[in-house]
Design an enzyme around this catalytic site. Sequence first.
Site, PDB file in Angstrom:
ATOM      1  N   SER A 287      13.042  -6.705  38.607  1.00  0.00           N
ATOM      2  CA  SER A 287      13.036  -8.112  38.188  1.00  0.00           C
ATOM      3  C   SER A 287      12.967  -8.278  36.676  1.00  0.00           C
ATOM      4  CB  SER A 287      11.825  -8.790  38.828  1.00  0.00           C
ATOM      5  OG  SER A 287      11.548 -10.017  38.208  1.00  0.00           O
TER       6      SER A 287
ATOM      7  N   GLU B  84      11.148 -10.308  35.379  1.00  0.00           N
ATOM      8  CA  GLU B  84       9.730 -10.528  35.064  1.00  0.00           C
ATOM      9  C   GLU B  84       9.126  -9.298  34.380  1.00  0.00           C
ATOM     10  OE1 GLU B  84       7.162 -13.130  35.603  1.00  0.00           O
ATOM     11  OE2 GLU B  84       9.065 -14.139  35.298  1.00  0.00           O
TER      12      GLU B  84
ATOM     13  N   TYR C  79       2.389  -9.720  39.299  1.00  0.00           N
ATOM     14  CA  TYR C  79       3.704  -9.479  39.923  1.00  0.00           C
ATOM     15  C   TYR C  79       4.589  -8.641  38.996  1.00  0.00           C
ATOM     16  CZ  TYR C  79       8.528 -10.410  41.391  1.00  0.00           C
ATOM     17  OH  TYR C  79       9.857 -10.271  41.757  1.00  0.00           O
TER      18      TYR C  79
HETATM   19  P1  NAP Z   1      11.726 -13.852  49.279  1.00  0.00           P
HETATM   20  O1  NAP Z   1      12.639 -14.952  49.698  1.00  0.00           O
HETATM   21  O2  NAP Z   1      10.306 -14.175  48.941  1.00  0.00           O
HETATM   22  O3  NAP Z   1      11.736 -12.752  50.446  1.00  0.00           O
HETATM   23  C1  NAP Z   1      10.787 -11.740  50.508  1.00  0.00           C
HETATM   24  C2  NAP Z   1      10.937 -10.991  51.808  1.00  0.00           C
HETATM   25  O4  NAP Z   1       9.974  -9.934  51.844  1.00  0.00           O
HETATM   26  C3  NAP Z   1      10.714 -11.832  53.076  1.00  0.00           C
HETATM   27  O5  NAP Z   1      11.671 -11.464  54.041  1.00  0.00           O
HETATM   28  C4  NAP Z   1       9.324 -11.389  53.525  1.00  0.00           C
HETATM   29  O6  NAP Z   1       9.126 -11.494  54.897  1.00  0.00           O
HETATM   30  C5  NAP Z   1       9.362  -9.913  53.145  1.00  0.00           C
HETATM   31  N1  NAP Z   1       8.043  -9.295  53.060  1.00  0.00           N
HETATM   32  C6  NAP Z   1       6.996  -9.676  52.287  1.00  0.00           C
HETATM   33  N2  NAP Z   1       5.960  -8.856  52.475  1.00  0.00           N
HETATM   34  C7  NAP Z   1       6.353  -7.928  53.382  1.00  0.00           C
HETATM   35  C8  NAP Z   1       5.718  -6.812  53.976  1.00  0.00           C
HETATM   36  N3  NAP Z   1       4.446  -6.490  53.702  1.00  0.00           N
HETATM   37  N4  NAP Z   1       6.424  -6.065  54.858  1.00  0.00           N
HETATM   38  C9  NAP Z   1       7.701  -6.388  55.166  1.00  0.00           C
HETATM   39  N5  NAP Z   1       8.360  -7.439  54.640  1.00  0.00           N
HETATM   40  C10 NAP Z   1       7.678  -8.196  53.765  1.00  0.00           C
HETATM   41  O7  NAP Z   1      12.328 -13.072  48.019  1.00  0.00           O
HETATM   42  P2  NAP Z   1      13.816 -13.097  47.412  1.00  0.00           P
HETATM   43  O8  NAP Z   1      13.922 -14.198  46.424  1.00  0.00           O
HETATM   44  O9  NAP Z   1      14.810 -12.972  48.511  1.00  0.00           O
HETATM   45  O10 NAP Z   1      13.793 -11.745  46.544  1.00  0.00           O
HETATM   46  C11 NAP Z   1      14.143 -10.484  47.113  1.00  0.00           C
HETATM   47  C12 NAP Z   1      13.579  -9.368  46.259  1.00  0.00           C
HETATM   48  O11 NAP Z   1      14.094  -9.471  44.937  1.00  0.00           O
HETATM   49  C13 NAP Z   1      12.060  -9.390  46.084  1.00  0.00           C
HETATM   50  O12 NAP Z   1      11.633  -8.048  45.979  1.00  0.00           O
HETATM   51  C14 NAP Z   1      11.840 -10.101  44.774  1.00  0.00           C
HETATM   52  O13 NAP Z   1      10.601  -9.735  44.199  1.00  0.00           O
HETATM   53  C15 NAP Z   1      13.023  -9.577  43.993  1.00  0.00           C
HETATM   54  N6  NAP Z   1      13.552 -10.430  42.934  1.00  0.00           N
HETATM   55  C16 NAP Z   1      13.862 -11.732  43.194  1.00  0.00           C
HETATM   56  C17 NAP Z   1      14.433 -12.502  42.192  1.00  0.00           C
HETATM   57  C18 NAP Z   1      14.831 -13.934  42.458  1.00  0.00           C
HETATM   58  O14 NAP Z   1      15.043 -14.666  41.474  1.00  0.00           O
HETATM   59  N7  NAP Z   1      14.990 -14.356  43.699  1.00  0.00           N
HETATM   60  C19 NAP Z   1      14.680 -11.942  40.927  1.00  0.00           C
HETATM   61  C20 NAP Z   1      14.361 -10.601  40.714  1.00  0.00           C
HETATM   62  C21 NAP Z   1      13.817  -9.851  41.733  1.00  0.00           C
HETATM   63  P3  NAP Z   1       8.486 -12.821  55.592  1.00  0.00           P
HETATM   64  O15 NAP Z   1       9.671 -13.664  55.952  1.00  0.00           O
HETATM   65  O16 NAP Z   1       7.763 -12.264  56.757  1.00  0.00           O
HETATM   66  O17 NAP Z   1       7.586 -13.464  54.574  1.00  0.00           O
HETATM   67  O1  F7E Z   2       9.048 -20.335  37.937  1.00  0.00           O
HETATM   68  C1  F7E Z   2       7.784 -22.903  35.568  1.00  0.00           C
HETATM   69  C2  F7E Z   2       6.991 -21.625  35.715  1.00  0.00           C
HETATM   70  O2  F7E Z   2       8.217 -19.812  40.232  1.00  0.00           O
HETATM   71  C3  F7E Z   2       9.997 -20.500  36.922  1.00  0.00           C
HETATM   72  C4  F7E Z   2      10.755 -15.076  41.292  1.00  0.00           C
HETATM   73  O3  F7E Z   2      11.899 -15.021  42.105  1.00  0.00           O
HETATM   74  O4  F7E Z   2      12.078 -15.094  39.288  1.00  0.00           O
HETATM   75  C5  F7E Z   2      11.091 -15.808  40.001  1.00  0.00           C
HETATM   76  O5  F7E Z   2       9.896 -15.919  39.231  1.00  0.00           O
HETATM   77  C6  F7E Z   2       9.365 -21.191  35.722  1.00  0.00           C
HETATM   78  C7  F7E Z   2       8.018 -20.596  35.272  1.00  0.00           C
HETATM   79  O6  F7E Z   2      10.050 -18.385  39.173  1.00  0.00           O
HETATM   80  C8  F7E Z   2       6.436 -25.278  37.952  1.00  0.00           C
HETATM   81  O7  F7E Z   2       5.814 -21.661  34.908  1.00  0.00           O
HETATM   82  C9  F7E Z   2       6.932 -25.265  35.839  1.00  0.00           C
HETATM   83  O8  F7E Z   2       8.019 -20.502  33.870  1.00  0.00           O
HETATM   84  O9  F7E Z   2      10.596 -20.622  39.955  1.00  0.00           O
HETATM   85  P1  F7E Z   2       9.474 -19.831  39.422  1.00  0.00           P
HETATM   86  P2  F7E Z   2       9.579 -17.154  38.270  1.00  0.00           P
HETATM   87  O10 F7E Z   2       8.126 -17.158  38.040  1.00  0.00           O
HETATM   88  O11 F7E Z   2      10.470 -17.120  37.079  1.00  0.00           O
HETATM   89  C10 F7E Z   2      11.725 -13.754  38.931  1.00  0.00           C
HETATM   90  C11 F7E Z   2      12.896 -13.133  38.228  1.00  0.00           C
HETATM   91  C12 F7E Z   2      11.212 -12.961  40.071  1.00  0.00           C
HETATM   92  O12 F7E Z   2      11.375 -11.749  40.133  1.00  0.00           O
HETATM   93  C13 F7E Z   2      10.282 -13.648  41.007  1.00  0.00           C
HETATM   94  O13 F7E Z   2      10.220 -12.953  42.258  1.00  0.00           O
HETATM   95  O14 F7E Z   2       9.075 -22.552  36.072  1.00  0.00           O
HETATM   96  N1  F7E Z   2       7.251 -24.034  36.341  1.00  0.00           N
HETATM   97  N2  F7E Z   2       6.421 -26.032  36.810  1.00  0.00           N
HETATM   98  C14 F7E Z   2       6.971 -24.018  37.648  1.00  0.00           C
HETATM   99  N3  F7E Z   2       7.125 -23.058  38.563  1.00  0.00           N
HETATM  100  C15 F7E Z   2       6.763 -23.334  39.848  1.00  0.00           C
HETATM  101  N4  F7E Z   2       6.944 -22.387  40.797  1.00  0.00           N
HETATM  102  N5  F7E Z   2       6.233 -24.548  40.186  1.00  0.00           N
HETATM  103  C16 F7E Z   2       6.042 -25.568  39.283  1.00  0.00           C
HETATM  104  O15 F7E Z   2       5.556 -26.634  39.610  1.00  0.00           O
END
Ligand code: NAP
Ligand code: F7E
Length: 326
Positions: free
Chosen positions: A123, A125, A147
């Site tokens: 990520s 992050e 995270y």
């Molecule tokens: P998501 O919608 O939160 O999906 C997470 C998945 O992980 C869900 O299917 C969840 O299952 C499963 N899970 C959580 N804990 C588990 C456990 N202990 N054992 C087995 N399965 C488990 O996340 P996403 O946005 O699709 O992201 C996919 C991956 O990419 C994650 O690793 C995330 O950290 C990473 N990532 C995401 C982003 C982004 O912007 N979306 C960016 C960079 C990296 P349940 O349905 O049971 O909760």
């Molecule tokens: O926040 C600001 C908050 O929770 C984005 C995950 O998929 O991307 C995701 O992480 C920004 C932050 O995503 C609210 O402070 C303001 O600056 O949508 P987010 P994230 O933290 O960037 C990375 C790449 C991952 O890997 C992660 O799994 O938005 N913000 N107000 C808020 N955020 C939330 N959630 N809620 C608010 O009310």
Amino acid sequence: MKKALITGVTGQDGSYLAELLLSKGYKVYGMRRRTSTPNFENVEHIKDQIEWVSGDLTDLASLIEAVRLSDPDEVYNLAAQSFVAASWPQPLATGQITALSVTNMLEAVRLVKPSAKFYQASSSEMFGRVVETPQKETTPFYPRSPYGVAKVYGHWITVNYRESYDMFACSGILFNHESPRRGIEFVTRKVTDGVARIKLGLATELRLGNLDAKRDWGFAGDYVKAMWLMLQQDQPDDFVISTGETHTVEELVKVAFEYVGLDWKNYVVLDEKYVRPAEVDLLLGDCSKAKQVLGWDLEVDFEQLVHMMVDSDMKRLSQYKEMVSI
Ligand code: NAP
Ligand code: F7E
């Protein structure tokens, strides 16, 4: 027929990746953990095409069994505790699931099917308090949340297994990617859901935290193609996947409200509750390596993404409103 095992298949990315692999003729094994209320919302439409295996990332025995049962050519490790804000109140669970469990998954593959190609969901992050802009594969990490710290561990253990055991293990450093299937607590979805509620008279305000944070937001459907491409190369490597554009949360809010003809200033309320103990102020990715080596590119831009998500929430909530008024 190629076989793929996806962890986190019920999540946003897992559902798009499963669709992509099914369309390419793969046999897709989806690993899901036991929950008291099953949640198939994102995969309802392809549920019957997926071979379901049960497993929890924190339980190595279950992962070994999942790899044994699926005998995969490719493993996509997408499961994680993925909500940054939840990682402060739950730092240990986040560490167990998002960090250490990557080693569980790598061990399961190493022990049962070491020739399988492995994808780790790293990520942006990890860049946290960024030391250079734009961020690329060589930018040093400076995570700002439990995270982010956990993802740095997952990233380096993947690199380490590649170098120690000669495994085909890749890490995709993906910047934020969104879609109508995004979890409701992430800011993009919270905004598009909030806009639709206000437009339909189901809510009067939207409470948010830091509006100044900048993110590089892309479409999840585009990003899962990059995951697949990484595992089709001759050599394993790590890639940044991003749009190369950054927008503030305020810009996101403005685009979403304007799309339905409303002025965001009349509805958005700042709430300290959503401000994080440590913030990632700016993310902007340089994905030129992925474009050059993988031939990957985007199809959906920022505005199209926000509009797609507002449209989807408007449709869902209009149906809900109709249903409750019957
Ligand atoms: P998501 O919608 O939160 O999906 C997470 C998945 O992980 C869900 O299917 C969840 O299952 C499963 N899970 C959580 N804990 C588990 C456990 N202990 N054992 C087995 N399965 C488990 O996340 P996403 O946005 O699709 O992201 C996919 C991956 O990419 C994650 O690793 C995330 O950290 C990473 N990532 C995401 C982003 C982004 O912007 N979306 C960016 C960079 C990296 P349940 O349905 O049971 O909760
Ligand atoms: O926040 C600001 C908050 O929770 C984005 C995950 O998929 O991307 C995701 O992480 C920004 C932050 O995503 C609210 O402070 C303001 O600056 O949508 P987010 P994230 O933290 O960037 C990375 C790449 C991952 O890997 C992660 O799994 O938005 N913000 N107000 C808020 N955020 C939330 N959630 N809620 C608010 O009310």
